[in-house]
Motif scaffolding. Structure first.
Motif, PDB file in Angstrom:
ATOM      1  N   LEU A 131      20.109  -7.815  34.331  1.00  0.00           N
ATOM      2  CA  LEU A 131      20.444  -8.683  35.402  1.00  0.00           C
ATOM      3  C   LEU A 131      21.794  -8.742  35.728  1.00  0.00           C
ATOM      4  O   LEU A 131      22.671  -8.506  34.818  1.00  0.00           O
ATOM      5  N   SER A 132      22.089  -8.529  37.070  1.00  0.00           N
ATOM      6  CA  SER A 132      23.250  -8.378  37.490  1.00  0.00           C
ATOM      7  C   SER A 132      23.794  -9.625  37.803  1.00  0.00           C
ATOM      8  O   SER A 132      23.098 -10.342  38.598  1.00  0.00           O
ATOM      9  N   ILE A 133      24.892 -10.068  37.483  1.00  0.00           N
ATOM     10  CA  ILE A 133      25.833 -11.188  37.817  1.00  0.00           C
ATOM     11  C   ILE A 133      26.647 -11.156  38.874  1.00  0.00           C
ATOM     12  O   ILE A 133      27.459 -10.151  38.774  1.00  0.00           O
ATOM     13  N   HIS A 134      26.714 -11.890  40.072  1.00  0.00           N
ATOM     14  CA  HIS A 134      27.564 -11.476  41.433  1.00  0.00           C
ATOM     15  C   HIS A 134      28.399 -12.783  41.519  1.00  0.00           C
ATOM     16  O   HIS A 134      29.368 -12.562  42.210  1.00  0.00           O
ATOM     17  N   ASN A 135      28.141 -13.923  40.972  1.00  0.00           N
ATOM     18  CA  ASN A 135      29.038 -15.016  41.344  1.00  0.00           C
ATOM     19  C   ASN A 135      29.171 -15.997  40.246  1.00  0.00           C
ATOM     20  O   ASN A 135      28.366 -16.027  39.404  1.00  0.00           O
ATOM     21  N   GLU A 136      29.985 -17.093  40.608  1.00  0.00           N
ATOM     22  CA  GLU A 136      30.094 -18.029  39.338  1.00  0.00           C
ATOM     23  C   GLU A 136      28.660 -18.851  39.150  1.00  0.00           C
ATOM     24  O   GLU A 136      28.523 -19.336  38.077  1.00  0.00           O
ATOM     25  N   THR A 137      28.048 -19.105  40.401  1.00  0.00           N
ATOM     26  CA  THR A 137      26.907 -19.800  40.029  1.00  0.00           C
ATOM     27  C   THR A 137      25.659 -19.305  39.244  1.00  0.00           C
ATOM     28  O   THR A 137      25.135 -19.580  38.335  1.00  0.00           O
ATOM     29  N   GLN A 138      25.675 -17.895  39.641  1.00  0.00           N
ATOM     30  CA  GLN A 138      24.716 -16.989  38.841  1.00  0.00           C
ATOM     31  C   GLN A 138      25.258 -17.058  37.118  1.00  0.00           C
ATOM     32  O   GLN A 138      24.338 -16.990  36.249  1.00  0.00           O
ATOM     33  N   GLN A 139      26.346 -16.963  36.782  1.00  0.00           N
ATOM     34  CA  GLN A 139      27.127 -16.794  35.579  1.00  0.00           C
ATOM     35  C   GLN A 139      26.783 -17.961  34.850  1.00  0.00           C
ATOM     36  O   GLN A 139      26.430 -18.064  33.692  1.00  0.00           O
ATOM     37  N   ARG A 140      26.840 -19.323  35.662  1.00  0.00           N
ATOM     38  CA  ARG A 140      26.696 -20.601  35.065  1.00  0.00           C
ATOM     39  C   ARG A 140      24.984 -20.668  34.692  1.00  0.00           C
ATOM     40  O   ARG A 140      24.618 -20.953  33.557  1.00  0.00           O
ATOM     41  N   TRP A 141      24.284 -20.236  35.663  1.00  0.00           N
ATOM     42  CA  TRP A 141      22.816 -20.277  35.364  1.00  0.00           C
ATOM     43  C   TRP A 141      22.469 -19.384  33.985  1.00  0.00           C
ATOM     44  O   TRP A 141      21.626 -19.640  33.214  1.00  0.00           O
ATOM     45  N   ASN A 142      23.241 -18.098  34.062  1.00  0.00           N
ATOM     46  CA  ASN A 142      22.819 -17.264  33.013  1.00  0.00           C
ATOM     47  C   ASN A 142      23.462 -17.658  31.726  1.00  0.00           C
ATOM     48  O   ASN A 142      22.755 -17.938  30.393  1.00  0.00           O
ATOM     49  N   ASP A 143      24.647 -18.369  31.585  1.00  0.00           N
ATOM     50  CA  ASP A 143      24.903 -19.307  30.322  1.00  0.00           C
ATOM     51  C   ASP A 143      23.917 -20.131  29.922  1.00  0.00           C
ATOM     52  O   ASP A 143      23.768 -20.435  28.752  1.00  0.00           O
ATOM     53  N   GLU A 144      23.570 -21.156  31.081  1.00  0.00           N
ATOM     54  CA  GLU A 144      22.783 -22.131  30.421  1.00  0.00           C
ATOM     55  C   GLU A 144      21.372 -21.759  29.905  1.00  0.00           C
ATOM     56  O   GLU A 144      20.915 -22.272  29.079  1.00  0.00           O
ATOM     57  N   ALA A 145      20.844 -20.726  30.797  1.00  0.00           N
ATOM     58  CA  ALA A 145      19.634 -19.953  30.198  1.00  0.00           C
ATOM     59  C   ALA A 145      19.649 -19.344  28.745  1.00  0.00           C
ATOM     60  O   ALA A 145      18.821 -19.573  27.964  1.00  0.00           O
ATOM     61  N   ARG A 149      17.764 -20.662  25.528  1.00  0.00           N
ATOM     62  CA  ARG A 149      17.095 -19.392  24.599  1.00  0.00           C
ATOM     63  C   ARG A 149      17.683 -19.749  23.143  1.00  0.00           C
ATOM     64  O   ARG A 149      16.674 -19.631  22.182  1.00  0.00           O
ATOM     65  N   GLN A 150      18.857 -19.814  22.939  1.00  0.00           N
ATOM     66  CA  GLN A 150      19.427 -20.009  21.427  1.00  0.00           C
ATOM     67  C   GLN A 150      18.690 -21.302  20.867  1.00  0.00           C
ATOM     68  O   GLN A 150      18.291 -21.276  19.714  1.00  0.00           O
ATOM     69  N   ALA A 151      18.561 -22.385  21.575  1.00  0.00           N
ATOM     70  CA  ALA A 151      18.033 -23.503  21.213  1.00  0.00           C
ATOM     71  C   ALA A 151      16.378 -23.547  20.813  1.00  0.00           C
ATOM     72  O   ALA A 151      15.951 -23.804  19.763  1.00  0.00           O
ATOM     73  N   ARG A 152      15.731 -22.557  21.570  1.00  0.00           N
ATOM     74  CA  ARG A 152      14.314 -22.339  21.209  1.00  0.00           C
ATOM     75  C   ARG A 152      14.361 -21.551  20.010  1.00  0.00           C
ATOM     76  O   ARG A 152      13.329 -21.820  19.201  1.00  0.00           O
ATOM     77  N   LEU A 153      14.939 -20.411  19.936  1.00  0.00           N
ATOM     78  CA  LEU A 153      14.912 -19.916  18.716  1.00  0.00           C
ATOM     79  C   LEU A 153      15.366 -20.717  17.501  1.00  0.00           C
ATOM     80  O   LEU A 153      14.787 -20.176  16.498  1.00  0.00           O
ATOM     81  N   LYS A 154      16.328 -21.502  17.628  1.00  0.00           N
ATOM     82  CA  LYS A 154      16.583 -22.118  16.305  1.00  0.00           C
ATOM     83  C   LYS A 154      15.615 -23.029  16.008  1.00  0.00           C
ATOM     84  O   LYS A 154      15.165 -23.191  14.772  1.00  0.00           O
ATOM     85  N   MET A 155      14.968 -23.745  16.963  1.00  0.00           N
ATOM     86  CA  MET A 155      13.847 -24.717  16.742  1.00  0.00           C
ATOM     87  C   MET A 155      12.522 -23.891  16.237  1.00  0.00           C
ATOM     88  O   MET A 155      11.939 -24.355  15.300  1.00  0.00           O
ATOM     89  N   LYS A 156      12.450 -22.718  16.767  1.00  0.00           N
ATOM     90  CA  LYS A 156      11.076 -21.685  16.208  1.00  0.00           C
ATOM     91  C   LYS A 156      11.786 -21.607  14.775  1.00  0.00           C
ATOM     92  O   LYS A 156      10.481 -21.575  13.663  1.00  0.00           O
ATOM     93  N   LYS A 157      12.878 -21.029  14.356  1.00  0.00           N
ATOM     94  CA  LYS A 157      13.088 -20.704  13.243  1.00  0.00           C
ATOM     95  C   LYS A 157      12.935 -22.162  12.101  1.00  0.00           C
ATOM     96  O   LYS A 157      12.624 -21.859  10.989  1.00  0.00           O
ATOM     97  N   GLU A 158      13.231 -23.188  12.627  1.00  0.00           N
ATOM     98  CA  GLU A 158      13.237 -24.248  11.884  1.00  0.00           C
ATOM     99  C   GLU A 158      11.830 -24.790  11.646  1.00  0.00           C
ATOM    100  O   GLU A 158      11.464 -25.579  10.555  1.00  0.00           O
ATOM    101  N   MET A 159      10.704 -24.420  12.404  1.00  0.00           N
ATOM    102  CA  MET A 159       9.450 -24.675  12.091  1.00  0.00           C
ATOM    103  C   MET A 159       8.663 -23.902  11.043  1.00  0.00           C
ATOM    104  O   MET A 159       7.762 -24.081  10.575  1.00  0.00           O
TER     105      MET A 159
END
Length: 160
Positions: A131-145, A149-159
């Motif tokens: 994915l190419s990031i072209h602006n601040e909004t896309q960067q924010r969306w990518n960071d939030e995503a 993802r990290q939260a899902r992986l952590k929850m999966k590991k804990e399960m």
């Protein structure tokens, strides 16, 4: 909502709309949530397939909260965007707006995030272009995503 559209790479964004008809009604007279979920999955598939140019399947859906009821006769518009791309999976964020066609009133009814996986003809995960990031909004969306993802992986590991 204009920043939901990516002008540099229009294959990462998608807008779909659907009128809510009486056959979609639940027992309370509003649109049944199942119909909305079906549309959300369809929109996520279309957005992800368009970006990846691969066969796509749904892996998971983050929390879907119905903030407000959706009424028969309203136009639902789904604003979808690829927020994050890993090796074989990607996240599609979808914002849902309900419009009363008689008054012009707009309401934000849902936001959710789908994780989709690209597969080959044998059903095995296959790589997706970065994915190419072209602006601040896309960067924010990518960071939030990435945080989701990290939260899902952590929850999966804990399960385990």
């Amino acid at each position: 909502m204009t920043d939901y559209f990516d002008k540099d790479d229009d294959r990462r964004s998608l807008v779909m709309a659907e009128i809510m008809t009486p056959d979609m009604m639940n027992f309370n007279g509003n649109v049944h949530g199942g119909f909305v979920l079906k549309f959300l999955d369809r929109v996520a598939y279309a957005c992800a397939s368009r970006y990846a140019t691969e066969i796509i399947v749904t892996l998971s859906v983050d929390e879907v909260i119905f903030k407000e009821p959706i009424h028969v006769g309203e136009l639902l518009t789904f604003y979808a965007n690829v927020n994050y791309v890993g090796n074989t999976s990607l996240e599609v964020g979808i914002r849902v707006m309900a419009e009363n066609l008689l008054t012009g009133e707009l309401r934000h009814t849902n936001t959710c995030y789908f994780t989709m996986v690209a597969i080959n003809a044998q059903g095995k995960p296959t790589k997706i272009k970065p994915l190419s990031i072209h602006n601040e909004t896309q960067q924010r969306w990518n960071d939030e995503a990435m945080a989701r993802r990290q939260a899902r992986l952590k929850m999966k590991k804990e399960m385990k």
